[in-house]
Design an enzyme around this catalytic site. Sequence first.
Site, PDB file in Angstrom:
ATOM      1  N   LYS A 132       0.882  -1.170   0.000  1.00 38.28           N
ATOM      2  CA  LYS A 132       0.000   0.000   0.000  1.00 38.28           C
ATOM      3  C   LYS A 132       0.920   1.221   0.000  1.00 38.28           C
ATOM      4  O   LYS A 132       1.251   1.782   1.050  1.00 38.28           O
ATOM      5  CB  LYS A 132      -0.914  -0.040   1.231  1.00 38.28           C
ATOM      6  CG  LYS A 132      -2.039   0.981   1.189  1.00 38.28           C
ATOM      7  CD  LYS A 132      -3.037   0.714   2.303  1.00 38.28           C
ATOM      8  CE  LYS A 132      -4.021   1.850   2.481  1.00 38.28           C
ATOM      9  NZ  LYS A 132      -4.944   2.044   1.384  1.00 38.28           N
TER      10      LYS A 132
HETATM   11  C1  LIG Z   1      -6.559   0.265  -3.874  1.00 37.37           C
HETATM   12  C2  LIG Z   1      -7.279  -0.288  -2.692  1.00 37.37           C
HETATM   13  N1  LIG Z   1      -7.864  -1.496  -2.781  1.00 37.37           N
HETATM   14  C3  LIG Z   1      -8.528  -2.035  -1.747  1.00 37.37           C
HETATM   15  C4  LIG Z   1      -8.641  -1.377  -0.540  1.00 37.37           C
HETATM   16  C5  LIG Z   1      -9.353  -2.018   0.599  1.00 37.37           C
HETATM   17  O1  LIG Z   1      -8.445  -2.443   1.562  1.00 37.37           O
HETATM   18  P1  LIG Z   1      -8.856  -2.533   3.102  1.00 37.37           P
HETATM   19  O2  LIG Z   1     -10.090  -3.347   3.157  1.00 37.37           O
HETATM   20  O3  LIG Z   1      -7.703  -3.179   3.754  1.00 37.37           O
HETATM   21  O4  LIG Z   1      -9.078  -1.142   3.564  1.00 37.37           O
HETATM   22  C6  LIG Z   1      -8.049  -0.118  -0.393  1.00 37.37           C
HETATM   23  C7  LIG Z   1      -8.131   0.613   0.873  1.00 37.37           C
HETATM   24  O5  LIG Z   1      -7.195   0.670   1.600  1.00 37.37           O
HETATM   25  C8  LIG Z   1      -7.350   0.432  -1.485  1.00 37.37           C
HETATM   26  O6  LIG Z   1      -6.776   1.641  -1.395  1.00 37.37           O
END
Ligand SMILES: Cc1ncc(COP(=O)(O)O)c(C=O)c1O
Length: 328
Positions: free
Chosen positions: A168
């Site tokens: 991330k």
């Molecule tokens: C690109 C992306 N995909 C998916 C998610 C969902 O991830 P999470 O459920 O861990 O927040 C996020 C959010 O953080 C994101 O930025």
Amino acid sequence: MAKDVKTMNISPKVWKDGELIDWNDAKIHVMSHVVNYGSSVFEGIRCYNTTKGSAVFRLTEHIQRLINSAKIYRMDFPYDRQTLCDATVELIRESGLNECYIRPIVIRGLDEDNPAFGVNPFPNPINVYIATWQWGKYLGEEAIEAGIDVCVSSWTRITSNSLPSMAKAGANYMNSQLIKMEALLGGYSEGIALDDRGMVSEGSGENIFLVNNGKLYTPPLGASVLPGITRDSVIQIARDMGIEIVETSVQRAALYLADEVFLTGTAAEITPIRSIDKITVGSGRRGELTAAIQEQFFKVIYAERPAPNVAPWLTFVADTGEKKTAVA
Ligand SMILES: Cc1ncc(COP(=O)(O)O)c(C=O)c1O
């Protein structure tokens, strides 16, 4: 002029490298590596005001993902998972907020006594921050029930051998911004990106699920998706409900033909989609299975039922003098 952040529902303190500093002092130089080259990794976490007090949802998993993201980008810092979990809890407690969004972020900064301005990240110091503030529903209050209108983006999602979606990283969100801006300017709430093979990947900040004949489908991690913690929670909750889950490549056209489609994410929680590219999804409103999964998800989040696996999903913020992770 320093802002009175308390009135803006922002925590007046920020955790920085082991200490709490004032929000107004949490500043970096414009020539920091991160500003010029996008070198950050971060998390988005929610703390809910549950029936048993404020609790952070899946804190350990989020902090582990932060550590994983930093490992991929060779960003070394001296804090282990427990230290960062404890720091998060301490910050929330200090903030006085009983429901908030938490943003840990690791950046490559600037050593002003020994500055380095090139792409090479290694000379730059690494700083770890955690901030928190109160944040409402990301896709609007009504979205959780009414659903949203989305489009398939003309932008391709980042590919795993250029910007790995396992991390991330701040830089990934330049791609997300292209997807989001296109969607908003086109009158949609969100955009769904396809991966470099043309298969469904995810939204600009959410994973995606389809429902077909009572089964749940979601693109695999190999489709350039972030390993979402809400995605994992939904998979575990659905399994617990006896729903079959299939992680498989999804064609764009399958989105139009699905009985139900929904997005998942810490910010978006579980948000139904009612149309894609102006094609109505199912009945055009939140589907039955989406509503049933949402119900269980919110019950777990608000400590009204236990998580579907043995490891607890809630870290309570109140200082009980005991171990902070309670079983709920
Ligand atoms: C690109 C992306 N995909 C998916 C998610 C969902 O991830 P999470 O459920 O861990 O927040 C996020 C959010 O953080 C994101 O930025």
